[in-house]
Enzyme design. Structure first.
Site, PDB file in Angstrom:
ATOM      1  CB  SER A 185       5.147  -3.421   5.371  1.00 38.91           C
ATOM      2  OG  SER A 185       4.416  -2.421   6.334  1.00 38.91           O
ATOM      3  CD  GLU A 237      -2.116   8.269  20.101  1.00 41.84           C
ATOM      4  OE1 GLU A 237      -1.640   7.809  19.082  1.00 41.84           O
ATOM      5  OE2 GLU A 237      -1.650   8.252  21.377  1.00 41.84           O
ATOM      6  CB  SER A 271       2.018   6.864   5.269  1.00 42.11           C
ATOM      7  OG  SER A 271       1.332   6.250   6.226  1.00 42.11           O
ATOM      8  CD  GLN A 278      -2.483  -1.242   2.511  1.00 38.14           C
ATOM      9  OE1 GLN A 278      -3.645  -1.403   2.841  1.00 38.14           O
ATOM     10  NE2 GLN A 278      -1.713  -0.944   3.883  1.00 38.14           N
ATOM     11  CD  GLU A 283      -3.769  -0.777   7.193  1.00 42.73           C
ATOM     12  OE1 GLU A 283      -3.224  -0.807   6.006  1.00 42.73           O
ATOM     13  OE2 GLU A 283      -3.580   0.200   7.952  1.00 42.73           O
TER      14      GLU A 283
END
Lengths: 375, 440
Positions: free
Chosen positions: B177, B399, B145, B142, B260
């Protein structure tokens, strides 16, 4: 707990909830406390008419289930009772009824079990002793054979609804093994000592046995063969206790969320503050986890799975750890009113805190798990 | 996002399936700790180095050849068309065997990206890519980010400019990853910077070996490489190499994240990431879990220590409850009792459990976790402690998970967002770090 109830269970659940909301709303619980606590026998009989004490008894003895899986059916009642912190000897009676149904002889079933299912009689399991352990190895109350009769000597503590019970299922030590006896409360030498209880309506007491003479017919099952029954009784008690606790915490989280969405501070609802949103997120996670593990454990006990001892201790250890903390956090989220008598929070905090410590604490169940894991 | 989960509608019962699975597993794989290594042997026979990646790929190929790959994937794309109950049953049967961490290796491919393609990709894309995922021939990553933002995924600045029948990608992705050994990636890029951020994104399919795409493995605090950074320098992709619609990439990204979080939390109805001892809650051989901690405690003469017994049991309670929660969330979301984003409950529970079990392992190991004798194999405990926060950060930080749970599961008021309805080009964001001469 169970997400998928069959049609009959769904109906039973709705009926149970309606009955409790009518017969035992929180105001009635408070009134019951003012009147000395315990439970009203008529209320209990009305519950028995719905089957509250019949789910674990054989049909021939007045029993009957909703789904064919009696323990899961009576757990529905327990959860609803937790939701309203209702009074009543639900677990106490069902634990005894289950054992009498499996191991009771004809006379015991005829004289006691049938009456338990109708609410005519109330029974409770006398197991733990003053040291407060639910580990079978710690039972010291002795039963000595005296001719054809037995003599019981010792003290049982933390006995649920001891002052209301007509008959006790007593776990005694016979040599290196355990034997259980069915002892009417009126038997000479039996003395009930009521204790103070954290819960507003649930009573506990000591039951003292001083030279209590019982006939051989009082033995439940076989002499020296009670270990398996004791384990089963503990599991049944814990399934119902866990169900009651998760019903309570789910309700508390629910009304705390409502409160935080209504209550305004500095111009916006409490629930809009991220610090509080995050606490609610954690609590939702913990409540769902408690529900999940209570359900899995209940099923394993219902099915008498080989890993039921492990799963019931996992569930109790987790729930006992989390439940009081969740309610305390909800107290915090209510601010000052959270520690008042007037607010209902303490009714729930009392019930879940008491449940956390009865039938073994989180610590006790972790110790049991360590042993099961081969530590 | 519906899959047929009712066992009654399916031809082969779970019991019959288990019987076949048992026979297949016994024939194909070696029991854990048996000393046999059929996977390694097969690779070496073909002159392939028996790395973690190659072993996992081989395991997946064998599962496929044996008819046990893509258990819950539709038959038309190469799966078995069975239910999550069958999937869980297979995982149970497989527990005693060494499946080379196949669940973890194929976690993204089959647990996250595959289900997203199933939900949102065109038939052409599904037909081309799903069978190769299931067969073990192609691994996916993926590209989400970016260095300028991880949590704010919709704030992606990687640009995709239209050029006739193609799009040209420029930018950088990070925390990817497995990019260094994968074949394809889903890449979230900005196709329209003049609309509010959520409306100008597209999810592209990019081959990892595409010209202009540079993969840079990153070194972690533990000393390992595990994540990568990528640089896209005029990488071209066909306009049909998309998942879903142009400018609707946020729908795809959102769905991908749901899958995910479910997968990482152990609640995916498509894939078990813990299969074969892979990454995920409840894996067998990890010294931080279950019987591994018993062994660790005994190795330090703590078998009779009351506190140690409490700690070992506490870890067991948490990892067991994590599995129970996974089952519950799966059923609850299927029934609509909880919204799809309830996977965040699982993800949060899994990562908080990992933090606690890491601490427990360290407490039991004492000094031997920080000074140890060199050995091959498992990462030393003290070193893995350096990675304690990993699962609290990846796949959405704890968070962010708490924001999701409070807002999307509990319905509490959303955070204020000054960038929500403003053209992306007008929004404040972090500066892209300058790439240094040495490539870092």
């Amino acid at each position: 707990m169970e997400l998928e109830l069959d049609h009959d269970q769904q109906l039973f659940w709705e009926t149970t909830r309606k009955m409790l909301e009518t017969e035992s709303p929180l105001t009635a619980v408070r009134a019951r406390h003012e009147a000395g606590g315990g439970f009203d026998r008529d209320y209990w009989s009305a519950g028995c008419e719905l089957g509250w004490a019949a789910m674990l008894a054989p049909e021939a003895d007045g029993g009957g289930t909703i789904s064919g899986r009696g323990l899961l059916d009576v757990a529905i009642v327990a959860e609803e009772m937790g939701r309203l912190v209702a009074p009543g000897p639900l677990a106490a009676v069902n634990v005894v009824a289950d054992t009498l149904g499996r191991r009771g002889d004809g006379a015991q079933r005829a004289e006691v079990l049938g009456a338990l299912t109708t609410g005519e009689m109330v029974a409770t399991w006398a197991f733990a002793e003053p040291r407060g352990s639910w580990d079978a190895a710690s039972v010291e109350l002795a039963a000595r054979k005296d001719g054809e009769r037995w003599l019981l000597d010792g003290t049982k503590s933390f006995v649920a609804e001891a002052d209301a019970a007509d008959v006790f299922l007593v776990t005694a030590r016979t040599g290196d093994a355990l034997t259980q006896f069915l002892v009417p409360a009126t038997t000479e030498g039996v003395a009930v000592v009521p204790r103070e209880s954290l819960d507003l309506v649930r009573h506990f007491g000591d039951v003292v046995f001083r030279g209590v003479e019982v006939a051989a017919t009082a033995v439940v099952g076989d002499v020296g063969d009670a270990a398996g029954d004791v384990e089963r009784q503990l599991q049944v008690a814990l399934v119902l206790q866990n169900a009651e606790t998760v019903g309570a915490i789910d309700r508390v989280l629910g009304f705390t969320l409502e409160y935080a969405q209504d209550r305004v501070a500095f111009g916006r609802p409490l629930a809009s503050y991220q610090a509080l949103k995050h606490r609610f997120a954690d609590m939702k996670m913990w409540v769902e986890a408690c529900l999940a593990t209570a359900t899995v454990a209940a099923r394993s006990v219902q099915e008498e799975a080989s890993n039921a001892p492990e799963l019931i201790s996992v569930a109790k250890a987790y729930i006992a750890d989390r439940a009081p903390a969740i309610v305390q956090d909800c107290v915090q989220l209510h601010g000052g009113i959270g520690v008042t008598w007037e607010h209902d929070l303490h009714l729930y905090l009392r019930r879940v805190t008491q449940n956390a410590a009865i039938y073994g604490s989180a610590r006790d169940h972790r110790a049991r798990l360590a042993a099961l894991m081969g530590m | 996002m519906t899959i047929d989960t009712s066992v009654e509608d399916v031809e082969e019962s779970v019991d019959a399936f288990c019987a076949r699975a048992r026979a297949f597993l016994a024939e194909t794989f070696a029991p854990v700790g048996s000393g046999h290594d059929p996977i390694g042997d097969a690779l070496r026979e073909h002159g392939v180095e028996a790395t973690y990646v190659e072993r996992g790929r081989q395991a997946q190929r064998w599962l496929h050849a044996g008819g046990f790959a893509g258990i819950a994937y539709p038959r038309e794309y190469g799966g078995l068309g069975l239910t999550p109950a069958h999937l869980r049953a297979f995982s149970r049967e497989a527990r005693p065997y060494d499946l080379a961490g196949v669940g973890g290796l194929f976690g993204m491919t089959l647990g996250m990206i595959g289900p997203t393609l199933l939900d949102l990709a065109s038939e052409a894309v599904k037909a081309r890519y799903l069978p190769q995922m299931i067969s073990g021939d192609e691994l996916w990553v993926q590209f989400l980010s970016e260095p300028t933002g991880g949590s704010d995924l919709a704030g992606a600045v990687t640009r995709a400019s239209r050029d006739g029948d193609t799009y040209v990608l420029n930018g950088s992705k990070i925390w990817t990853s497995a990019a260094d050994y994968s074949d394809y990636g889903v890449c979230l890029a900005r196709t329209d910077p003049d609309v509010p951020k959520h409306r100008g994104l597209t999810m592209f399919i990019v081959p990892v070996d595409a010209p202009g795409l540079e993969v840079l493995p990153l070194r972690l605090a533990t000393g390992d490489t595990g994540f990568c950074q990528e640089f896209f320098d005029d990488v071209t992709v066909g306009a049909d190499q998309v998942v879903g619609e142009i400018n609707d990439g946020w729908t795809v990204a959102s769905r991908l994240l749901v899958h995910e979080r479910n997968a990482v939390g152990g609640g995916s109805p498509y894939h078990d990431m813990a299969l074969g001892g892979g990454f995920g809650p409840g894996r067998g051989q990890d010294p931080r879990q279950g019987m591994g901690l018993v062994a660790l405690a005994k190795a330090h003469d703590l078998g009779d220590d009351a506190h140690a017994r409490q700690l070992v049991a506490e870890a067991h309670v948490l990892t067991t409850v994590a599995r129970h929660l996974g089952e519950r969330v799966q059923v609850a979301t299927r029934l609509g009792e909880l919204p799809p984003l309830a996977g965040s409950l699982l993800k949060l529970f899994g990562s908080t459990t990992n933090v606690r079990t890491a601490d427990i392992a360290m407490a039991l190991a004492g000094a031997s976790a920080v000074v140890w004798e060199a050995t091959d194999g498992e990462t030393p405990l003290g070193v893995s402690y350096l990675f304690r926060q990993a699962t609290s950060i990846l796949s959405g930080t704890s968070e962010i998970q708490r924001n999701i749970i409070s807002e999307r599961v509990l319905g509490l008021p959303r955070e204020a967002a000054p960038d929500r309805d403003v053209p992306f080009s007008a929004v404040r964001h972090n500066a892209m770090p300058q790439r240094r001469r040495d490539g870092r």
